[in-house]
Design a protein around this motif. Sequence first.
Motif, PDB file in Angstrom:
ATOM      1  N   VAL A 131       0.818  -1.205   0.000  1.00  0.00           N
ATOM      2  CA  VAL A 131       0.000   0.000   0.000  1.00  0.00           C
ATOM      3  C   VAL A 131       0.855   1.260   0.000  1.00  0.00           C
ATOM      4  O   VAL A 131       1.858   1.343   0.692  1.00  0.00           O
ATOM      5  CB  VAL A 131      -0.967   0.006   1.221  1.00  0.00           C
ATOM      6  N   GLN A 132       0.441   2.215  -0.819  1.00  0.00           N
ATOM      7  CA  GLN A 132       1.092   3.531  -0.886  1.00  0.00           C
ATOM      8  C   GLN A 132       0.162   4.527  -0.209  1.00  0.00           C
ATOM      9  O   GLN A 132      -1.034   4.566  -0.499  1.00  0.00           O
ATOM     10  CB  GLN A 132       1.314   3.941  -2.328  1.00  0.00           C
ATOM     11  N   THR A 133       0.691   5.321   0.708  1.00  0.00           N
ATOM     12  CA  THR A 133      -0.151   6.222   1.489  1.00  0.00           C
ATOM     13  C   THR A 133       0.437   7.623   1.592  1.00  0.00           C
ATOM     14  O   THR A 133       1.634   7.782   1.759  1.00  0.00           O
ATOM     15  CB  THR A 133      -0.333   5.670   2.923  1.00  0.00           C
ATOM     16  N   TRP A 134      -0.445   8.601   1.476  1.00  0.00           N
ATOM     17  CA  TRP A 134      -0.121   9.981   1.815  1.00  0.00           C
ATOM     18  C   TRP A 134      -1.006  10.350   2.990  1.00  0.00           C
ATOM     19  O   TRP A 134      -2.227  10.224   2.920  1.00  0.00           O
ATOM     20  CB  TRP A 134      -0.444  10.923   0.652  1.00  0.00           C
ATOM     21  N   SER A 135      -0.442  10.823   4.096  1.00  0.00           N
ATOM     22  CA  SER A 135      -1.278  11.277   5.195  1.00  0.00           C
ATOM     23  C   SER A 135      -0.889  12.675   5.633  1.00  0.00           C
ATOM     24  O   SER A 135       0.269  13.065   5.562  1.00  0.00           O
ATOM     25  CB  SER A 135      -1.242  10.330   6.386  1.00  0.00           C
ATOM     26  N   LEU A 136      -1.900  13.432   6.056  1.00  0.00           N
ATOM     27  CA  LEU A 136      -1.704  14.818   6.442  1.00  0.00           C
ATOM     28  C   LEU A 136      -1.358  14.882   7.920  1.00  0.00           C
ATOM     29  O   LEU A 136      -2.107  14.390   8.757  1.00  0.00           O
ATOM     30  CB  LEU A 136      -2.990  15.605   6.177  1.00  0.00           C
ATOM     31  N   GLY A 137      -0.203  15.459   8.241  1.00  0.00           N
ATOM     32  CA  GLY A 137       0.185  15.654   9.628  1.00  0.00           C
ATOM     33  C   GLY A 137      -0.225  17.046  10.078  1.00  0.00           C
ATOM     34  O   GLY A 137       0.124  18.043   9.441  1.00  0.00           O
ATOM     35  N   LEU A 138      -0.982  17.121  11.156  1.00  0.00           N
ATOM     36  CA  LEU A 138      -1.471  18.401  11.660  1.00  0.00           C
ATOM     37  C   LEU A 138      -0.855  18.709  13.010  1.00  0.00           C
ATOM     38  O   LEU A 138      -0.696  17.829  13.845  1.00  0.00           O
ATOM     39  CB  LEU A 138      -2.995  18.371  11.816  1.00  0.00           C
ATOM     40  N   SER A 139      -0.511  19.970  13.211  1.00  0.00           N
ATOM     41  CA  SER A 139       0.031  20.402  14.493  1.00  0.00           C
ATOM     42  C   SER A 139      -0.481  21.804  14.760  1.00  0.00           C
ATOM     43  O   SER A 139      -0.490  22.656  13.870  1.00  0.00           O
ATOM     44  CB  SER A 139       1.564  20.391  14.454  1.00  0.00           C
ATOM     45  N   ASP A 140      -0.946  22.054  15.980  1.00  0.00           N
ATOM     46  CA  ASP A 140      -1.554  23.345  16.317  1.00  0.00           C
ATOM     47  C   ASP A 140      -0.615  24.502  15.985  1.00  0.00           C
ATOM     48  O   ASP A 140       0.555  24.517  16.372  1.00  0.00           O
ATOM     49  CB  ASP A 140      -1.905  23.406  17.804  1.00  0.00           C
ATOM     50  N   GLY A 141      -1.160  25.462  15.248  1.00  0.00           N
ATOM     51  CA  GLY A 141      -0.413  26.678  14.951  1.00  0.00           C
ATOM     52  C   GLY A 141       0.567  26.552  13.812  1.00  0.00           C
ATOM     53  O   GLY A 141       1.255  27.518  13.491  1.00  0.00           O
TER      54      GLY A 141
END
Length: 340
Positions: A131-141
Motif C-alpha cells: 500500500v502507498q499512502t499519503w497522510s496529512l500531519g497536523l500540528s496546532d499553529g
Amino acid sequence: MADELKLLRDANPVPADSPDFGDGPLDRRAEQRLRRLLHEGRPRRRARLLPALPGRTPRARLVWGLAATVVVLGLAVNAVLGGPGTQRAVAAPRPLTIQPHSSPVPLKDLVALADAAAADGSPGLRKGTHVQTWSLGLSDGEKPVTLPVERVVRWRADATHTELVVATDPSRPGRPVLTDEGDDPHEVADGHVISRTTYPPMWSDAPPEGTPPHTASGLRAYLTEIVRPEVDRSTAPLSTEDLFDAVGELLDHWTLGARESAALVRLFAQAEGLRPAGDVTDRLGRTGHAYVYDTRRIRHMLILEPRTGAVLGMEDTFTEAVPEDGVRPGAVMEYRAWMR
C-alpha cells in the motif's frame, strides 16, 4: 479448580509487559474508538503515519503521542516554513478529479461484473499487503505537512512475516521525501528504507488477522467485528463510515482474491449514501470507477477496478476549511492506494 489456576498462572497468558495489557499501546480497534471519542464533530487529526510503495509496501502502524506532535511541529517548521533557499520536501497531493464526460457506473452493475470475474476463483486471497499512502500531519499553529510512505508486508508458510517501510512519493519520482524517522525530522532520498522488520510466527482467528470470508453476509460480520465492540454487533447496522474504516483495516492486512472482492462490492452496493461519481485516474496511473459519500467536512472517495470491483484506493478530502489547523477546502486528509 486449584489445578486449573496453577496451569493458568504458569502459562502467564497476560504478562505484565504485554502490549495488550496495562499501559501498552492500543490496538487498531481501540485507536479508532478513541479517535472518534476525542474528535467527534471535527475532522480527524492524522497524527499517524501510514505506509505504501509499488513493489515495496507496508503500513507503518505509528500512532503519534506527545513526542510525535513535537515531530510534526519540527517537520512543519523545518520542511514547510524553512529558511531562505529551503524547498518544500513534499507537495500535498491535489484531490483526484473525475474524468470529464465519464459516465457514473451504478454499483449494482459492478456487482454483476465482479461476480463474473470471480467465477473461476482467480486470483486467490493472499495474506499481506502492498500500500502507498499519503497522510496529512497536523500540528496546532503550524501548516500541515504531507508524509508519503509505502509499505509491503509479506507472510511466509511458517507464519512469520516481513514488513518493509519506504519513504517514497511516486507522483514526484526522484525528489526528496519528508520523513519523521529518528529524532531529527529530515529529508531523505526517494526510496529510502525507513524500516525492514521480520516478525516471529503469529496466529489469530480474530479480524483483521483471521481469514476473511468470501460471502457478503460473512464478510459483513467480519468487518463489523473489526470496528464495533462486541455488544453492538447484533443490533447496530454497519454504517458507511464504519464500512470504509473496516475495509481500510482489512486491506492493510490482506490482498483480496476475486471472490472476496465480489462480496465486498455487494456490501458497497448496499451502503447508504454511497453514490457513483464517474471515472478517475488514481495516483498510480490506474483507471477506476469512483464512488463518494459525504460526512461533516469530509468527502470520502472509493476507487474500484472497473472489471473486477477490486479496491484500488480511498481518498478523504476536506470540503470545508479548518482554520485552526491551517487546512483549506480540497486538502487531501489521507490517500491510500493498494496493489497486488
